[in-house]
Design a protein around this motif. Sequence first.
Motif, PDB file in Angstrom:
ATOM      1  N   TYR A  33      -5.041  -6.959  -1.922  1.00 44.22           N
ATOM      2  CA  TYR A  33      -6.206  -6.900  -1.039  1.00 44.22           C
ATOM      3  C   TYR A  33      -5.742  -7.322   0.340  1.00 44.22           C
ATOM      4  O   TYR A  33      -5.348  -8.467   0.554  1.00 44.22           O
ATOM      5  N   ALA A  34      -5.731  -6.378   1.273  1.00 42.24           N
ATOM      6  CA  ALA A  34      -5.212  -6.649   2.614  1.00 42.24           C
ATOM      7  C   ALA A  34      -6.327  -6.471   3.629  1.00 42.24           C
ATOM      8  O   ALA A  34      -6.684  -5.353   3.982  1.00 42.24           O
ATOM      9  N   SER A  35      -6.903  -7.583   4.078  1.00 40.42           N
ATOM     10  CA  SER A  35      -7.880  -7.535   5.155  1.00 40.42           C
ATOM     11  C   SER A  35      -7.166  -7.952   6.438  1.00 40.42           C
ATOM     12  O   SER A  35      -5.961  -8.215   6.432  1.00 40.42           O
ATOM     13  N   PHE A  36      -7.916  -8.054   7.530  1.00 42.04           N
ATOM     14  CA  PHE A  36      -7.301  -8.486   8.780  1.00 42.04           C
ATOM     15  C   PHE A  36      -7.292  -9.999   8.910  1.00 42.04           C
ATOM     16  O   PHE A  36      -6.848 -10.528   9.923  1.00 42.04           O
ATOM     17  N   ASN A  37      -7.769 -10.720   7.879  1.00 41.11           N
ATOM     18  CA  ASN A  37      -7.747 -12.180   7.893  1.00 41.11           C
ATOM     19  C   ASN A  37      -6.804 -12.782   6.863  1.00 41.11           C
ATOM     20  O   ASN A  37      -6.366 -13.914   7.021  1.00 41.11           O
ATOM     21  N   ALA A  98      -8.689  -2.363   0.865  1.00 40.32           N
ATOM     22  CA  ALA A  98      -9.047  -2.911   2.174  1.00 40.32           C
ATOM     23  C   ALA A  98     -10.438  -3.529   2.053  1.00 40.32           C
ATOM     24  O   ALA A  98     -11.009  -3.578   0.960  1.00 40.32           O
ATOM     25  N   LYS A  99     -11.004  -3.958   3.163  1.00 38.83           N
ATOM     26  CA  LYS A  99     -12.312  -4.614   3.106  1.00 38.83           C
ATOM     27  C   LYS A  99     -13.391  -3.669   2.599  1.00 38.83           C
ATOM     28  O   LYS A  99     -14.142  -3.985   1.699  1.00 38.83           O
ATOM     29  N   GLY A 100     -13.472  -2.481   3.184  1.00 34.56           N
ATOM     30  CA  GLY A 100     -14.405  -1.470   2.688  1.00 34.56           C
ATOM     31  C   GLY A 100     -15.850  -1.825   2.940  1.00 34.56           C
ATOM     32  O   GLY A 100     -16.174  -2.685   3.747  1.00 34.56           O
ATOM     33  N   GLY A 101     -16.764  -1.139   2.235  1.00 33.81           N
ATOM     34  CA  GLY A 101     -18.185  -1.331   2.459  1.00 33.81           C
ATOM     35  C   GLY A 101     -18.547  -0.847   3.841  1.00 33.81           C
ATOM     36  O   GLY A 101     -18.179   0.246   4.231  1.00 33.81           O
ATOM     37  N   ASN A 102     -19.266  -1.687   4.612  1.00 32.76           N
ATOM     38  CA  ASN A 102     -19.526  -1.291   5.988  1.00 32.76           C
ATOM     39  C   ASN A 102     -18.505  -1.910   6.937  1.00 32.76           C
ATOM     40  O   ASN A 102     -18.666  -1.863   8.141  1.00 32.76           O
ATOM     41  N   GLY A 103     -17.424  -2.490   6.403  1.00 32.84           N
ATOM     42  CA  GLY A 103     -16.306  -2.986   7.208  1.00 32.84           C
ATOM     43  C   GLY A 103     -15.258  -1.898   7.368  1.00 32.84           C
ATOM     44  O   GLY A 103     -15.511  -0.716   7.139  1.00 32.84           O
ATOM     45  N   THR A 104     -14.057  -2.303   7.728  1.00 35.80           N
ATOM     46  CA  THR A 104     -13.001  -1.323   7.963  1.00 35.80           C
ATOM     47  C   THR A 104     -12.448  -0.784   6.652  1.00 35.80           C
ATOM     48  O   THR A 104     -12.351  -1.498   5.663  1.00 35.80           O
ATOM     49  N   LYS A 105     -12.115   0.498   6.649  1.00 35.76           N
ATOM     50  CA  LYS A 105     -11.568   1.131   5.450  1.00 35.76           C
ATOM     51  C   LYS A 105     -10.053   1.205   5.474  1.00 35.76           C
ATOM     52  O   LYS A 105      -9.442   1.722   4.545  1.00 35.76           O
ATOM     53  N   THR A 106      -9.422   0.716   6.545  1.00 39.22           N
ATOM     54  CA  THR A 106      -7.963   0.730   6.614  1.00 39.22           C
ATOM     55  C   THR A 106      -7.422  -0.622   6.186  1.00 39.22           C
ATOM     56  O   THR A 106      -7.973  -1.660   6.562  1.00 39.22           O
ATOM     57  N   PRO A 107      -6.351  -0.650   5.381  1.00 42.45           N
ATOM     58  CA  PRO A 107      -5.791  -1.926   4.948  1.00 42.45           C
ATOM     59  C   PRO A 107      -5.193  -2.706   6.114  1.00 42.45           C
ATOM     60  O   PRO A 107      -4.799  -2.124   7.125  1.00 42.45           O
ATOM     61  N   GLY A 108      -5.108  -3.998   5.958  1.00 39.53           N
ATOM     62  CA  GLY A 108      -4.584  -4.864   7.007  1.00 39.53           C
ATOM     63  C   GLY A 108      -3.080  -4.742   7.159  1.00 39.53           C
ATOM     64  O   GLY A 108      -2.417  -3.976   6.454  1.00 39.53           O
ATOM     65  N   GLY A 122      12.902  -5.983  -7.272  1.00 37.11           N
ATOM     66  CA  GLY A 122      13.380  -5.508  -8.572  1.00 37.11           C
ATOM     67  C   GLY A 122      12.273  -5.127  -9.530  1.00 37.11           C
ATOM     68  O   GLY A 122      12.537  -4.791 -10.681  1.00 37.11           O
ATOM     69  N   ILE A 123      11.034  -5.158  -9.089  1.00 38.76           N
ATOM     70  CA  ILE A 123       9.912  -4.735  -9.923  1.00 38.76           C
ATOM     71  C   ILE A 123       9.736  -3.233  -9.747  1.00 38.76           C
ATOM     72  O   ILE A 123       9.688  -2.742  -8.622  1.00 38.76           O
ATOM     73  N   LYS A 124       9.653  -2.513 -10.840  1.00 41.68           N
ATOM     74  CA  LYS A 124       9.458  -1.066 -10.752  1.00 41.68           C
ATOM     75  C   LYS A 124       7.995  -0.767 -10.442  1.00 41.68           C
ATOM     76  O   LYS A 124       7.100  -1.416 -10.964  1.00 41.68           O
ATOM     77  N   ILE A 125       7.767   0.231  -9.588  1.00 40.77           N
ATOM     78  CA  ILE A 125       6.419   0.593  -9.162  1.00 40.77           C
ATOM     79  C   ILE A 125       5.981   1.818  -9.949  1.00 40.77           C
ATOM     80  O   ILE A 125       6.672   2.834  -9.949  1.00 40.77           O
ATOM     81  N   GLY A 126       4.826   1.714 -10.609  1.00 42.96           N
ATOM     82  CA  GLY A 126       4.270   2.843 -11.355  1.00 42.96           C
ATOM     83  C   GLY A 126       3.405   3.689 -10.438  1.00 42.96           C
ATOM     84  O   GLY A 126       3.899   4.373  -9.544  1.00 42.96           O
ATOM     85  N   ARG A 127       2.110   3.629 -10.611  1.00 41.89           N
ATOM     86  CA  ARG A 127       1.183   4.402  -9.783  1.00 41.89           C
ATOM     87  C   ARG A 127       0.620   3.529  -8.670  1.00 41.89           C
ATOM     88  O   ARG A 127       0.381   2.347  -8.863  1.00 41.89           O
ATOM     89  N   ILE A 128       0.395   4.155  -7.516  1.00 38.17           N
ATOM     90  CA  ILE A 128      -0.222   3.468  -6.388  1.00 38.17           C
ATOM     91  C   ILE A 128      -1.578   4.106  -6.158  1.00 38.17           C
ATOM     92  O   ILE A 128      -1.676   5.315  -5.982  1.00 38.17           O
ATOM     93  N   GLU A 129      -2.633   3.286  -6.191  1.00 37.49           N
ATOM     94  CA  GLU A 129      -3.997   3.796  -6.089  1.00 37.49           C
ATOM     95  C   GLU A 129      -4.748   3.009  -5.020  1.00 37.49           C
ATOM     96  O   GLU A 129      -4.617   1.800  -4.931  1.00 37.49           O
ATOM     97  N   ASP A 130      -5.539   3.726  -4.206  1.00 39.34           N
ATOM     98  CA  ASP A 130      -6.368   3.074  -3.211  1.00 39.34           C
ATOM     99  C   ASP A 130      -7.755   2.859  -3.815  1.00 39.34           C
ATOM    100  O   ASP A 130      -8.425   3.821  -4.173  1.00 39.34           O
ATOM    101  N   VAL A 131      -8.164   1.607  -3.936  1.00 38.19           N
ATOM    102  CA  VAL A 131      -9.455   1.294  -4.566  1.00 38.19           C
ATOM    103  C   VAL A 131     -10.423   0.660  -3.568  1.00 38.19           C
ATOM    104  O   VAL A 131     -11.299  -0.091  -3.955  1.00 38.19           O
ATOM    105  N   THR A 132     -10.268   1.004  -2.288  1.00 39.48           N
ATOM    106  CA  THR A 132     -11.175   0.491  -1.266  1.00 39.48           C
ATOM    107  C   THR A 132     -12.580   1.012  -1.520  1.00 39.48           C
ATOM    108  O   THR A 132     -12.764   2.219  -1.697  1.00 39.48           O
ATOM    109  N   PRO A 133     -13.584   0.129  -1.565  1.00 37.21           N
ATOM    110  CA  PRO A 133     -14.951   0.602  -1.805  1.00 37.21           C
ATOM    111  C   PRO A 133     -15.483   1.384  -0.606  1.00 37.21           C
ATOM    112  O   PRO A 133     -15.557   0.852   0.503  1.00 37.21           O
ATOM    113  N   ILE A 134     -15.814   2.648  -0.829  1.00 43.66           N
ATOM    114  CA  ILE A 134     -16.335   3.502   0.235  1.00 43.66           C
ATOM    115  C   ILE A 134     -17.776   3.844  -0.121  1.00 43.66           C
ATOM    116  O   ILE A 134     -18.039   4.454  -1.156  1.00 43.66           O
ATOM    117  N   PRO A 135     -18.738   3.443   0.719  1.00 46.49           N
ATOM    118  CA  PRO A 135     -20.150   3.645   0.370  1.00 46.49           C
ATOM    119  C   PRO A 135     -20.575   5.096   0.570  1.00 46.49           C
ATOM    120  O   PRO A 135     -20.074   5.788   1.456  1.00 46.49           O
TER     121      PRO A 135
END
Length: 150
Positions: A33-37, A98-108, A122-135
Amino acid sequence: MGKKKVTSSKTEEVRLGPQLREGEELFAVAHIYASFNDTFVHVTDLSGRETLCRVTGGMKVKADRDESSPYAAMLAAQDVVERLKRIHVTAVHIKLRAKGGNGTKTPGPGAASALRALARGGIKIGRIEDVTPIPTDSTRKKGGRRGRRL
């Protein structure tokens, strides 16, 4: 007097996590979870019910303004990698938010560096998914009818 009983102490290695075969990957889910704070790196099992570890950028730096910085996110992700290796998790699926909702939809600013630090650790990465709440229809944004005036 009888003979003293001699107890032999055998040291068994304590292994955390499930039993795995050779070459088998143990997956987890890394919720970033990457916000601007601040930047949170929260790792759970695949169902999302059990937290394996959770580290934030604010736990790694002293100054409040540096909590969301890429450096703090990198330190948090390196700490997560260290804890995951201790419990033998070898691969993660990423859920980036990202913050989402009525805030910013771009990650910090810490999102990309946290992901990079997980991969470089050294951790293998599987799937990358964006789960930002978009109203679909949002509540009113702050700032009033005429917007923020500088």
